[in-house]
Design a protein around this motif. Structure first.
Motif, PDB file in Angstrom:
ATOM      1  N   ALA A  16     -72.944  63.230 -35.074  1.00 45.31           N
ATOM      2  CA  ALA A  16     -73.540  63.587 -33.783  1.00 45.31           C
ATOM      3  C   ALA A  16     -74.276  64.925 -33.885  1.00 45.31           C
ATOM      4  N   LEU A  17     -73.685  65.908 -34.559  1.00 47.10           N
ATOM      5  CA  LEU A  17     -74.332  67.203 -34.763  1.00 47.10           C
ATOM      6  C   LEU A  17     -75.615  67.043 -35.564  1.00 47.10           C
ATOM      7  N   TRP A  18     -75.562  66.306 -36.652  1.00 46.28           N
ATOM      8  CA  TRP A  18     -76.730  66.125 -37.513  1.00 46.28           C
ATOM      9  C   TRP A  18     -77.851  65.400 -36.769  1.00 46.28           C
ATOM     10  N   ARG A  19     -77.495  64.420 -35.943  1.00 48.25           N
ATOM     11  CA  ARG A  19     -78.518  63.663 -35.199  1.00 48.25           C
ATOM     12  C   ARG A  19     -79.256  64.534 -34.197  1.00 48.25           C
ATOM     13  N   ARG A  20     -78.585  65.506 -33.623  1.00 51.28           N
ATOM     14  CA  ARG A  20     -79.246  66.349 -32.622  1.00 51.28           C
ATOM     15  C   ARG A  20     -79.896  67.590 -33.236  1.00 51.28           C
ATOM     16  N   THR A  21     -79.882  67.693 -34.568  1.00 49.45           N
ATOM     17  CA  THR A  21     -80.443  68.854 -35.246  1.00 49.45           C
ATOM     18  C   THR A  21     -81.774  68.504 -35.894  1.00 49.45           C
ATOM     19  N   PRO A  22     -82.869  69.101 -35.418  1.00 49.05           N
ATOM     20  CA  PRO A  22     -84.159  68.880 -36.075  1.00 49.05           C
ATOM     21  C   PRO A  22     -84.099  69.343 -37.530  1.00 49.05           C
ATOM     22  N   GLY A  23     -84.765  68.593 -38.401  1.00 48.94           N
ATOM     23  CA  GLY A  23     -84.801  68.966 -39.817  1.00 48.94           C
ATOM     24  C   GLY A  23     -83.694  68.353 -40.654  1.00 48.94           C
ATOM     25  N   ILE A  24     -82.786  67.625 -40.028  1.00 50.92           N
ATOM     26  CA  ILE A  24     -81.741  66.908 -40.773  1.00 50.92           C
ATOM     27  C   ILE A  24     -82.108  65.440 -40.735  1.00 50.92           C
ATOM     28  N   ARG A  25     -82.156  64.836 -41.906  1.00 51.58           N
ATOM     29  CA  ARG A  25     -82.488  63.424 -42.018  1.00 51.58           C
ATOM     30  C   ARG A  25     -81.252  62.693 -42.525  1.00 51.58           C
ATOM     31  N   LEU A  26     -80.754  61.751 -41.739  1.00 55.13           N
ATOM     32  CA  LEU A  26     -79.578  60.985 -42.135  1.00 55.13           C
ATOM     33  C   LEU A  26     -79.982  59.822 -43.021  1.00 55.13           C
ATOM     34  N   ARG A  27     -79.098  59.528 -43.986  1.00 55.21           N
ATOM     35  CA  ARG A  27     -79.330  58.454 -44.947  1.00 55.21           C
ATOM     36  C   ARG A  27     -78.079  57.578 -45.020  1.00 55.21           C
ATOM     37  N   GLU A  28     -78.169  56.504 -45.778  1.00 51.43           N
ATOM     38  CA  GLU A  28     -77.002  55.636 -45.970  1.00 51.43           C
ATOM     39  C   GLU A  28     -75.820  56.420 -46.517  1.00 51.43           C
ATOM     40  N   GLU A  29     -76.095  57.430 -47.331  1.00 51.63           N
ATOM     41  CA  GLU A  29     -75.030  58.224 -47.938  1.00 51.63           C
ATOM     42  C   GLU A  29     -74.244  59.028 -46.910  1.00 51.63           C
ATOM     43  N   ASP A  30     -74.772  59.133 -45.695  1.00 59.39           N
ATOM     44  CA  ASP A  30     -74.082  59.850 -44.632  1.00 59.39           C
ATOM     45  C   ASP A  30     -73.163  58.941 -43.815  1.00 59.39           C
ATOM     46  N   GLU A  31     -73.157  57.649 -44.127  1.00 60.32           N
ATOM     47  CA  GLU A  31     -72.236  56.744 -43.447  1.00 60.32           C
ATOM     48  C   GLU A  31     -70.811  57.035 -43.898  1.00 60.32           C
ATOM     49  N   LEU A  32     -69.834  56.524 -43.175  1.00 63.73           N
ATOM     50  CA  LEU A  32     -68.434  56.918 -43.364  1.00 63.73           C
ATOM     51  C   LEU A  32     -67.927  56.738 -44.790  1.00 63.73           C
ATOM     52  N   GLU A  33     -68.119  55.579 -45.378  1.00 63.89           N
ATOM     53  CA  GLU A  33     -67.550  55.324 -46.710  1.00 63.89           C
ATOM     54  C   GLU A  33     -68.117  56.266 -47.780  1.00 63.89           C
ATOM     55  N   PRO A  34     -69.438  56.394 -47.922  1.00 65.83           N
ATOM     56  CA  PRO A  34     -69.942  57.339 -48.917  1.00 65.83           C
ATOM     57  C   PRO A  34     -69.583  58.791 -48.589  1.00 65.83           C
ATOM     58  N   PHE A  35     -69.541  59.119 -47.313  1.00 63.45           N
ATOM     59  CA  PHE A  35     -69.151  60.462 -46.881  1.00 63.45           C
ATOM     60  C   PHE A  35     -67.729  60.772 -47.373  1.00 63.45           C
ATOM     61  N   CYS A  36     -66.808  59.849 -47.159  1.00 63.17           N
ATOM     62  CA  CYS A  36     -65.419  60.044 -47.593  1.00 63.17           C
ATOM     63  C   CYS A  36     -65.323  60.129 -49.113  1.00 63.17           C
ATOM     64  N   ALA A  37     -66.092  59.311 -49.823  1.00 59.47           N
ATOM     65  CA  ALA A  37     -66.095  59.363 -51.289  1.00 59.47           C
ATOM     66  C   ALA A  37     -66.597  60.720 -51.769  1.00 59.47           C
ATOM     67  N   TYR A  38     -67.612  61.259 -51.106  1.00 62.00           N
ATOM     68  CA  TYR A  38     -68.156  62.576 -51.456  1.00 62.00           C
ATOM     69  C   TYR A  38     -67.095  63.659 -51.266  1.00 62.00           C
ATOM     70  N   LEU A  39     -66.398  63.614 -50.139  1.00 59.08           N
ATOM     71  CA  LEU A  39     -65.337  64.598 -49.892  1.00 59.08           C
ATOM     72  C   LEU A  39     -64.235  64.487 -50.934  1.00 59.08           C
ATOM     73  N   GLN A  40     -63.881  63.268 -51.315  1.00 64.83           N
ATOM     74  CA  GLN A  40     -62.817  63.065 -52.301  1.00 64.83           C
ATOM     75  C   GLN A  40     -63.252  63.570 -53.681  1.00 64.83           C
ATOM     76  N   ARG A  41     -64.510  63.367 -54.031  1.00 59.25           N
ATOM     77  CA  ARG A  41     -65.021  63.803 -55.335  1.00 59.25           C
ATOM     78  C   ARG A  41     -65.158  65.323 -55.405  1.00 59.25           C
ATOM     79  N   ASN A  42     -65.330  65.954 -54.247  1.00 61.62           N
ATOM     80  CA  ASN A  42     -65.541  67.404 -54.167  1.00 61.62           C
ATOM     81  C   ASN A  42     -64.528  68.017 -53.193  1.00 61.62           C
ATOM     82  N   PRO A  43     -63.237  67.955 -53.514  1.00 63.48           N
ATOM     83  CA  PRO A  43     -62.219  68.358 -52.542  1.00 63.48           C
ATOM     84  C   PRO A  43     -62.314  69.831 -52.135  1.00 63.48           C
TER      85      PRO A  43
END
Length: 140
Positions: A16-43
């Motif tokens: 929600a924050l990213w969507r209301r922020t100009p200059g941020i472009r959301l991608r498939e990688e920002d969906e829940l599953e890849p987001f969680c994988a990113y957090l797990q890979r970079n704890p």
């Protein structure tokens, strides 16, 4: 305001924050599953800024490849800008990367994000590269 590591349960509020922020472009990688994988890979590297009521007020996604850090989605919500919180998020991210032995980091800033471009141009120790070009793929 406080800075803490991002948790998977923060995803909806961050999107929600990213969507209301100009200059941020959301991608498939920002969906829940890849987001969680990113957090797990970079704890404990990606950071969230909370206001005094516990609401999401900012973010910085932080990862690394073992040699270089990569920063994405540095955002401070408009009511909280101009108070040094983006710099605080950045300093904490760099401190966490340095604790892992990672001293060089990159950030990719969209050309159509003038506020972001201005922020990075003013950051001491950061310089715009003119010796490389970035190529991206969406898959094989």
């Amino acid at each position: 305001m406080r800075i803490r590591p991002i948790q998977p349960t923060d995803h909806q509020a961050l999107v929600a924050l990213w969507r209301r922020t100009p200059g941020i472009r959301l991608r498939e990688e920002d969906e829940l599953e890849p987001f969680c994988a990113y957090l797990q890979r970079n704890p404990q590297l990606s950071l969230l800024l909370e206001d005094d009521a516990g609401r999401v007020a900012g973010s910085l996604l932080v990862g690394h490849d073992g040699r270089r850090g990569y920063l994405q989605h540095l955002v401070v919500d408009s009511p909280h800008r101009g108070q040094g919180w983006a710099r605080a998020l950045l300093q904490e991210a760099l401190r966490r990367l340095a604790s892992l032995g990672i001293r060089k980091s990159h950030v990719f800033v969209l050309e159509d994000a003038p506020e972001a471009l201005a922020f990075w141009q003013m950051q001491r120790g950061w310089s715009e590269r003119d010796d490389i070009r970035v190529y991206s793929t969406t898959g094989a």
